[in-house]
Enzyme design. Structure first.
Site, PDB file in Angstrom:
ATOM      1  N   LYS A 199      92.572  17.119-119.292  1.00  0.00           N
ATOM      2  CA  LYS A 199      91.408  17.567-120.065  1.00  0.00           C
ATOM      3  C   LYS A 199      90.728  16.412-120.817  1.00  0.00           C
ATOM      4  O   LYS A 199      89.515  16.442-121.032  1.00  0.00           O
ATOM      5  CB  LYS A 199      91.804  18.704-121.009  1.00  0.00           C
ATOM      6  N   VAL A 227      89.688  24.106-105.393  1.00  0.00           N
ATOM      7  CA  VAL A 227      88.858  22.990-105.881  1.00  0.00           C
ATOM      8  C   VAL A 227      89.444  21.617-105.579  1.00  0.00           C
ATOM      9  O   VAL A 227      88.777  20.605-105.765  1.00  0.00           O
ATOM     10  CB  VAL A 227      88.576  23.101-107.409  1.00  0.00           C
ATOM     11  N   MET A 262      88.181  33.515-118.082  1.00  0.00           N
ATOM     12  CA  MET A 262      86.876  33.035-118.535  1.00  0.00           C
ATOM     13  C   MET A 262      85.878  32.912-117.397  1.00  0.00           C
ATOM     14  O   MET A 262      84.688  33.157-117.573  1.00  0.00           O
ATOM     15  CB  MET A 262      87.041  31.677-119.208  1.00  0.00           C
ATOM     16  N   THR A 276      93.184  35.020-122.342  1.00  0.00           N
ATOM     17  CA  THR A 276      93.231  35.140-120.872  1.00  0.00           C
ATOM     18  C   THR A 276      94.695  35.041-120.431  1.00  0.00           C
ATOM     19  O   THR A 276      95.578  34.749-121.244  1.00  0.00           O
ATOM     20  CB  THR A 276      92.464  34.004-120.170  1.00  0.00           C
ATOM     21  N   TYR A 291      98.466  18.589-118.944  1.00  0.00           N
ATOM     22  CA  TYR A 291      97.246  19.351-119.246  1.00  0.00           C
ATOM     23  C   TYR A 291      96.300  18.512-120.110  1.00  0.00           C
ATOM     24  O   TYR A 291      95.105  18.406-119.818  1.00  0.00           O
ATOM     25  CB  TYR A 291      97.641  20.644-119.948  1.00  0.00           C
ATOM     26  N   ASP A 300      87.365  30.867-105.799  1.00  0.00           N
ATOM     27  CA  ASP A 300      88.703  30.999-106.381  1.00  0.00           C
ATOM     28  C   ASP A 300      89.719  30.980-105.252  1.00  0.00           C
ATOM     29  O   ASP A 300      89.352  31.152-104.082  1.00  0.00           O
ATOM     30  CB  ASP A 300      88.842  32.294-107.213  1.00  0.00           C
TER      31      ASP A 300
HETATM   32  N1  NAD Z   1      92.657  30.343-122.177  1.00  0.00           N
HETATM   33  C1  NAD Z   1      92.545  29.348-123.026  1.00  0.00           C
HETATM   34  O1  NAD Z   1      92.924  29.476-124.186  1.00  0.00           O
HETATM   35  C2  NAD Z   1      91.905  28.043-122.591  1.00  0.00           C
HETATM   36  C3  NAD Z   1      91.680  27.088-123.593  1.00  0.00           C
HETATM   37  C4  NAD Z   1      91.051  25.905-123.245  1.00  0.00           C
HETATM   38  C5  NAD Z   1      90.624  25.681-121.961  1.00  0.00           C
HETATM   39  N2  NAD Z   1      90.854  26.602-120.992  1.00  0.00           N
HETATM   40  C6  NAD Z   1      90.349  26.303-119.656  1.00  0.00           C
HETATM   41  O2  NAD Z   1      89.439  27.320-119.254  1.00  0.00           O
HETATM   42  C7  NAD Z   1      89.420  27.426-117.826  1.00  0.00           C
HETATM   43  C8  NAD Z   1      89.642  28.892-117.428  1.00  0.00           C
HETATM   44  O3  NAD Z   1      90.956  29.264-117.791  1.00  0.00           O
HETATM   45  P1  NAD Z   1      91.389  30.764-118.152  1.00  0.00           P
HETATM   46  O4  NAD Z   1      91.921  30.740-119.512  1.00  0.00           O
HETATM   47  O5  NAD Z   1      90.316  31.706-117.794  1.00  0.00           O
HETATM   48  O6  NAD Z   1      92.662  30.924-117.181  1.00  0.00           O
HETATM   49  P2  NAD Z   1      92.941  31.850-115.917  1.00  0.00           P
HETATM   50  O7  NAD Z   1      94.252  31.405-115.408  1.00  0.00           O
HETATM   51  O8  NAD Z   1      92.728  33.275-116.247  1.00  0.00           O
HETATM   52  O9  NAD Z   1      91.774  31.442-114.909  1.00  0.00           O
HETATM   53  C9  NAD Z   1      91.780  30.263-114.159  1.00  0.00           C
HETATM   54  C10 NAD Z   1      91.197  30.574-112.791  1.00  0.00           C
HETATM   55  O10 NAD Z   1      91.219  29.359-112.016  1.00  0.00           O
HETATM   56  C11 NAD Z   1      91.692  29.693-110.732  1.00  0.00           C
HETATM   57  N3  NAD Z   1      92.314  28.536-110.058  1.00  0.00           N
HETATM   58  C12 NAD Z   1      93.514  27.961-110.308  1.00  0.00           C
HETATM   59  N4  NAD Z   1      93.734  26.960-109.446  1.00  0.00           N
HETATM   60  C13 NAD Z   1      92.638  26.888-108.642  1.00  0.00           C
HETATM   61  C14 NAD Z   1      92.268  26.053-107.569  1.00  0.00           C
HETATM   62  N5  NAD Z   1      93.061  25.079-107.121  1.00  0.00           N
HETATM   63  N6  NAD Z   1      91.061  26.251-106.987  1.00  0.00           N
HETATM   64  C15 NAD Z   1      90.224  27.241-107.424  1.00  0.00           C
HETATM   65  N7  NAD Z   1      90.530  28.073-108.424  1.00  0.00           N
HETATM   66  C16 NAD Z   1      91.721  27.899-109.026  1.00  0.00           C
HETATM   67  C17 NAD Z   1      92.726  30.792-110.971  1.00  0.00           C
HETATM   68  O11 NAD Z   1      93.033  31.498-109.785  1.00  0.00           O
HETATM   69  C18 NAD Z   1      92.018  31.622-112.033  1.00  0.00           C
HETATM   70  O12 NAD Z   1      91.175  32.599-111.471  1.00  0.00           O
HETATM   71  C19 NAD Z   1      90.498  26.476-117.339  1.00  0.00           C
HETATM   72  O13 NAD Z   1      89.911  25.239-116.953  1.00  0.00           O
HETATM   73  C20 NAD Z   1      91.373  26.268-118.549  1.00  0.00           C
HETATM   74  O14 NAD Z   1      92.083  25.054-118.503  1.00  0.00           O
HETATM   75  C21 NAD Z   1      91.493  27.784-121.283  1.00  0.00           C
END
Ligand code: NAD
Length: 249
Positions: free
Chosen positions: A154, A59, A18, A185, A150, A37
């Site tokens: 959240k 982060v 995302m 993702t 998680y 990242d």
């Molecule tokens: N995919 C889903 O269905 C979903 C649903 C609800 C919420 N989310 C949230 O959306 C956000 C994006 O998730 P996504 O689905 O794209 O997953 P993803 O794993 O593809 O992307 C997450 C990104 O965060 C980076 N990351 C992880 N730890 C890190 C750190 N310590 N410092 C900096 N970057 C870091 C990863 O390297 C990755 O590029 C997250 O906060 C996730 O919790 C995702």
């Protein structure tokens, strides 16, 4: 004219998923984009492909925040938008989860978000306004098996968002949370989740019976980041295909 013309945005966890979709849409909408990242190869490749600026950023580290915010302001002269998107998921039942595993999820998802809010206050005050979008989840409203860390993180992001909205309105800084449901993702492709969750039953239980494309979340994030959302702060925006309707939300 783009929705984000003239804006400067910092997006965390922007190398894939995302975050990558946010980077691409924000650029299309006219923003100057810096993204952080821990995935350096993916980050550099995306920067090269799009013209966005990549900074290595974990982060959980205050110094990394200083560098990311400093680079943004030095390069583009200001910072208007922060998207706190970086996150991790560890699927594990409480009985089997170690304290280190629990703490790591809280550190990245919750401490990382709080540090982000803290780090952009001064530059946004200097810019005279700002918008912070914190990415929570449907797990910020409900709990599921294997999701204690998680969900705790959240729910916490929702709390930080509301407190920050109250503290920062006086500086014209808006703070909102976005709550994605099932988005296509790498996070949801986790083999531990696949082994534990009945995918077919999950799909059947959905209101809109499909996973979302990442950009479907980016569209809401871009709206909140923009001046079109000028009266929105402290609010929760679900992008979940109706998932929470049955849960009373
Ligand atoms: N995919 C889903 O269905 C979903 C649903 C609800 C919420 N989310 C949230 O959306 C956000 C994006 O998730 P996504 O689905 O794209 O997953 P993803 O794993 O593809 O992307 C997450 C990104 O965060 C980076 N990351 C992880 N730890 C890190 C750190 N310590 N410092 C900096 N970057 C870091 C990863 O390297 C990755 O590029 C997250 O906060 C996730 O919790 C995702």
């Amino acid at each position: 004219m783009g929705l984000l013309d003239g804006k400067v945005a910092l997006i965390t966890g922007g190398a894939r998923g995302m975050g990558e979709a946010h980077v691409r849409l924000f650029l299309e909408e006219g923003a100057q984009v810096v993204f952080g990242d821990v995935l350096d190869d993916e980050g550099k490749a995306l920067a090269e492909a799009t013209g966005a600026l990549f900074v290595h950023q974990d982060v959980t580290g205050p110094e990394d925040w200083q560098r990311a915010v400093g680079t943004t302001v030095e390069t583009y002269g200001k910072l208007d938008i922060l998207v706190n998107n970086a996150g991790i998921l560890k699927f594990r039942r409480i009985a089997d989860m170690t304290l280190d595993e629990y703490s790591r999820v809280l550190d990245v998802n919750l401490k990382g978000t709080w540090l982000g809010v803290k780090s952009v206050i001064e530059p946004m005050k200097a810019a005279g306004r700002g918008s912070i979008v914190n990415i929570s989840s449907v797990e910020g409203f409900i709990g599921a098996e294997g999701m204690s860390a998680y969900a705790a993180s959240k729910f916490g992001v929702r709390g930080v968002t509301k407190a920050a909205a109250r503290e920062l309105a006086r500086f014209k800084i808006r703070v909102n949370s976005v709550h994605p449901g099932a988005i296509n993702t790498s996070m949801v492709m986790d083999p531990e989740i696949a082994a534990e969750v009945d995918g077919e039953a999950f799909l059947k239980s959905m209101v809109i019976k499909r996973f979302a494309k990442p950009v479907e979340v980016s569209n809401v994030v871009a709206f909140l980041a923009s001046d079109r959302a000028s009266y929105c702060t402290g609010s929760e925006f679900t992008v979940d295909g109706g998932m929470l309707t049955g849960a009373g939300y």
